[in-house]
Design an enzyme around this catalytic site. Sequence first.
Site, mmCIF file in Angstrom:
data_model
loop_
_atom_site.group_PDB
_atom_site.id
_atom_site.type_symbol
_atom_site.label_atom_id
_atom_site.label_comp_id
_atom_site.label_asym_id
_atom_site.label_seq_id
_atom_site.Cartn_x
_atom_site.Cartn_y
_atom_site.Cartn_z
ATOM 1 N N GLY A 126 0.822 -1.046 -0.100
ATOM 2 C CA GLY A 126 -0.025 -0.079 0.149
ATOM 3 C C GLY A 126 0.866 1.243 0.109
ATOM 4 C CB CYS A 136 5.468 -4.079 0.527
ATOM 5 S SG CYS A 136 5.909 -2.536 0.009
ATOM 6 C CE1 TYR A 137 0.856 1.231 5.427
ATOM 7 C CE2 TYR A 137 -0.629 -0.501 5.719
ATOM 8 C CZ TYR A 137 -0.348 0.799 5.819
ATOM 9 O OH TYR A 137 -0.800 1.502 6.997
ATOM 10 C CG HIS A 142 5.716 -5.485 -4.002
ATOM 11 N ND1 HIS A 142 4.391 -5.302 -3.718
ATOM 12 C CD2 HIS A 142 6.235 -4.269 -3.945
ATOM 13 C CE1 HIS A 142 4.230 -4.175 -3.484
ATOM 14 N NE2 HIS A 142 5.131 -3.336 -3.323
ATOM 15 C CD GLU A 179 2.959 -8.603 -4.913
ATOM 16 O OE1 GLU A 179 2.639 -7.115 -4.834
ATOM 17 O OE2 GLU A 179 3.774 -8.996 -4.103
ATOM 18 C CG ASP A 218 -15.626 -12.458 -20.882
ATOM 19 O OD1 ASP A 218 -14.671 -13.385 -20.608
ATOM 20 O OD2 ASP A 218 -15.438 -11.280 -20.879
ATOM 21 C CE LYS A 261 -11.467 -12.156 -21.687
ATOM 22 N NZ LYS A 261 -12.552 -11.480 -21.990
#
Length: 525
Positions: A59, A86-87, A174, A176, A232, A380
Amino acid sequence: MSPDPHAHPVLVVDFGAQYAQLIARRVREAGVYSEVVPHTTTAQDILGRRPSAIILSGGPSSVYAEGAPQLDAALLTAGVPVFGMCYGFQVMAQALGGEVARTGLSEYGATPVTVTDTTSTLFNGQPAAQSVWMSHGDSVTRAPEGMVVTASTPGAAVAAFEDDERRLYGVQWHPEVMHSTFGQRQLENFLRAGAGLAPSWNPGSIVDAAVARVRAQVGADRVLCALSGGVDSSVAAALVQRAVGDQLTCVFVDHGLLRQGEAEQVQQDFVDATGVDLVTVDAADTFLDALAGVTDPEEKRKIIGREFIRTFERAAREIVADRGDEEHPVKFLVQGTLYPDVVESGGGSGTANIKSHHNVGGLPDDLQFTLVEPLRDLFKDEVRQVGLELGVPEAIVWRQPFPGPGLGIRVVGEVTRERLAVLRAADAIAREELTRAGLDRQIWQCPVVLLADVRSVGVQGDGRTYGHPVVLRPVSSEDAMTADWTRLPYDVLADISTRITNEVPEVNRVVLDVTSKPPGTIEWE
């Protein structure tokens, strides 16, 4: 049947991070179901979801700043495994009695990290020297009691800590993002060794859980689906058809603004693969008559949206009259809402409102249908995998995004049958050559735009021509919020240009759009 993976999700607490959705995607890539919840969600509500693990996102705030998002320590004492990033790492340290301060040693971007224990839960099987992606001005200056410091960087002596007894873990970076070279391994180590979670989130389990939910929701009533032929709506329809069979009727509105072969693809290939009950409405004359003389792109969109609504309403009334009965009326409407739609509209907790009728052209609320949204938990890429699991044709599963107004917003100028025919021919050639070159999955999409109100001088067959230019707009993107133009090989561009100018007499010039988004949009109109 597989157990429902939604029963005990990994919850990603979003502290305002730009990467919260990415964390959730990475957890799912590790085979575990995850959801994003806002940091304003109470500890009671979070724990009430019975999560299998909790991840605290990054954040933009400083944990000690006035008004900064805080962490209820109850989340750390409930026995649920927690991973702070992180945050999330800093707010976790603060809540446990550690110290966070601005040391003047900021770190941004790729940063070398030294792992001091390569046998720890997070770092087992990894090298001591790694590169990670940092973004912090504050640092944890003292680890909480009971935490073992397992990594450091030049700007952060406490860059990671772990407590196996309480199953609490954290890193300053991070993991990710792909720039953290072993980030996914650290996340998977947390999920497997730290939280004891086996991979159970896969296309088969997704289909089983979605089918069960649809059956429970729909019961014996009838269902409608507005089928566009895009991935979709097609996968949503296939899922509902798997769940309730002939209780589903799909309505395909052919508005005359489709690309070459798309109507046939839906009417034949999709029906053959899934067995859905399909009603096709040929409304091309209605749409084109309504668009006659219109050149303003926003007015085009409004006309197309309005006519779609009216056409679908008429079809729905006819289906209700012909196929409904008092005992089993048409009560439900399938919508291909995806998880990013839910999160971006404030519904990350699964309780807030979603974007109104996002994927079926803005259908009005007075249609009196209850929505069925079998894809609302999926990203997706997961939708595509589910489509393959259901047997949806690959040509539809891997179809590039195509706007609801169709070619109507790719003809710059008035939309006529003649201009649509020119654009269809040019678009088909571009798609054929991209497929031939094996580039379909390397680009997000490649709109072909006809500048219908522009003519340029050319030379064809030793004679002067005065034809239309077309624009190629190949773009690369992950979410369409931002995009860059795709650097297609020159020989592919040459082949596309040569074929279009040779095979489409009305076109004598092909140009390439090399604008990123922002400042340009993906579509021209």
